[in-house]
Design a protein around this motif. Structure first.
Motif, PDB file in Angstrom:
ATOM      1  N   GLU A   1      48.913  25.802  43.994  1.00 50.38           N
ATOM      2  CA  GLU A   1      48.361  25.849  42.637  1.00 50.38           C
ATOM      3  C   GLU A   1      47.165  24.919  42.504  1.00 50.38           C
ATOM      4  N   GLU A   2      47.254  23.744  43.116  1.00 52.75           N
ATOM      5  CA  GLU A   2      46.172  22.763  42.997  1.00 52.75           C
ATOM      6  C   GLU A   2      44.893  23.221  43.679  1.00 52.75           C
ATOM      7  N   PHE A   3      45.030  23.811  44.885  1.00 58.21           N
ATOM      8  CA  PHE A   3      43.847  24.180  45.657  1.00 58.21           C
ATOM      9  C   PHE A   3      43.485  25.658  45.566  1.00 58.21           C
ATOM     10  N   ALA A   4      44.380  26.468  44.993  1.00 63.57           N
ATOM     11  CA  ALA A   4      44.146  27.914  44.872  1.00 63.57           C
ATOM     12  C   ALA A   4      43.868  28.550  46.235  1.00 63.57           C
ATOM     13  N   GLU A   5      44.597  28.077  47.248  1.00 60.73           N
ATOM     14  CA  GLU A   5      44.471  28.617  48.601  1.00 60.73           C
ATOM     15  C   GLU A   5      45.872  28.805  49.206  1.00 60.73           C
ATOM     16  N   THR A   6      45.924  29.521  50.304  1.00 57.21           N
ATOM     17  CA  THR A   6      47.184  29.745  50.999  1.00 57.21           C
ATOM     18  C   THR A   6      47.682  28.443  51.636  1.00 57.21           C
TER      19      THR A   6
ATOM     20  N   SER B   1      49.867  22.824  55.660  1.00 53.74           N
ATOM     21  CA  SER B   1      48.430  23.067  55.747  1.00 53.74           C
ATOM     22  C   SER B   1      47.918  23.853  54.556  1.00 53.74           C
ATOM     23  N   VAL B   2      46.642  23.651  54.269  1.00 48.77           N
ATOM     24  CA  VAL B   2      45.918  24.440  53.270  1.00 48.77           C
ATOM     25  C   VAL B   2      44.883  25.242  54.041  1.00 48.77           C
ATOM     26  N   THR B   3      44.898  26.564  53.877  1.00 49.91           N
ATOM     27  CA  THR B   3      44.071  27.454  54.694  1.00 49.91           C
ATOM     28  C   THR B   3      43.166  28.324  53.832  1.00 49.91           C
TER      29      THR B   3
END
Length: 251
Positions: A98-103, A224-226
């Motif tokens: 939610e914070e980064f809007a990424e997988t 991880s954030v991808t």
């Protein structure tokens, strides 16, 4: 403590006692605990008596120092031995996604590979080889490098790991497969606190990953954030890396 004090205060004080004793391997006397915690000895006697009764504190010699009890250690070990890592960390993944809007991924190390145990996608989901239950080469992924850097924390250890699993796969031209270069890269990861995957597992895909220790000396998992390369310029990766390590530390 008087009878008007809330049970919550009593529990809080008992936990403070356990934390303080846990910081001193040689034990702590009641005088030392009273000074350190600012609590009267009468209160400490009652709390320590309850902790001793349940096995969470021990006093081998009458009048001597207090130590953590065997039940305290047994409870902690039972938890970690049976812990469902995915269930515990899933809420962190939701928050990060939610914070980064990424997988966001969570994975563990299995030999030369990582196994993906959880994955949270967003509306901007991208097609990747990572699926829950799937595997990828550890040295080529962000989660894998975050796990390797602290599971094998010396140059010699990581070189031995690389040689044991040679030849290391090269999914892309950016993958590091040389043991010496990989060892140097792991040292940089430990210094920085997080790992980067710069299109080393899949072209045009980048990620930032950090280890999750859960009180253990080596990581139980990595998160991880991808995102696609266009959404992961160097400044953004540094921003995510700092935020990711902070979020895990506070988790």
């Amino acid at each position: 403590m008087s009878g008007t004090q809330s049970p919550v205060t009593s529990v809080d004080r008992a936990l403070l006692i356990l934390q303080e004793i846990g910081r001193h391997s040689r034990g702590m006397t009641i005088d030392e605990l009273s000074t350190r915690l600012g609590l009267p000895k009468s209160s400490l006697h009652r709390l320590l008596g309850a902790l001793k009764h349940r096995g969470f504190a021990a006093q081998p010699d009458p009048g001597g120092p207090y130590f953590l009890g065997t039940e305290m250690l047994a409870t902690a070990f039972r938890f970690y031995e049976t812990m469902d890592v995915r269930a515990v960390i899933h809420r962190l993944l939701l928050r990060l996604s939610e914070e980064f809007a990424e997988t966001v991924h969570m994975a563990t190390l299995d030999g030369a590979e990582v196994v993906y145990l959880d994955k949270v996608e967003t509306m901007r989901a991208i097609t990747m080889t990572s699926v829950v239950g799937g595997r990828n080469a550890a040295h080529a992924t962000g989660v894998g490098k975050a796990l390797l850097a602290w599971t094998y924390p010396t140059d010699e250890a990581i070189k031995a790991w690389a040689e044991r699993h040679a030849p290391l796969a090269a999914p892309t031209r950016s993958t590091i497969t040389n043991p010496a270069k990989l060892a140097a890269h792991m040292a940089l990861i430990r210094e920085r606190g997080y790992a980067l995957d710069l299109e080393e597992n899949e072209p045009s895909v980048r990620c930032v990953a950090a280890p999750v220790f859960m009180g253990k000396p080596t990581p139980v998992a990595a998160v991880s954030v991808t995102a696609l390369k266009d959404r992961m310029p160097p400044a953004r990766m540094e921003e995510i890396g700092t935020a990711l390590t902070k979020a895990i530390a506070e988790f």
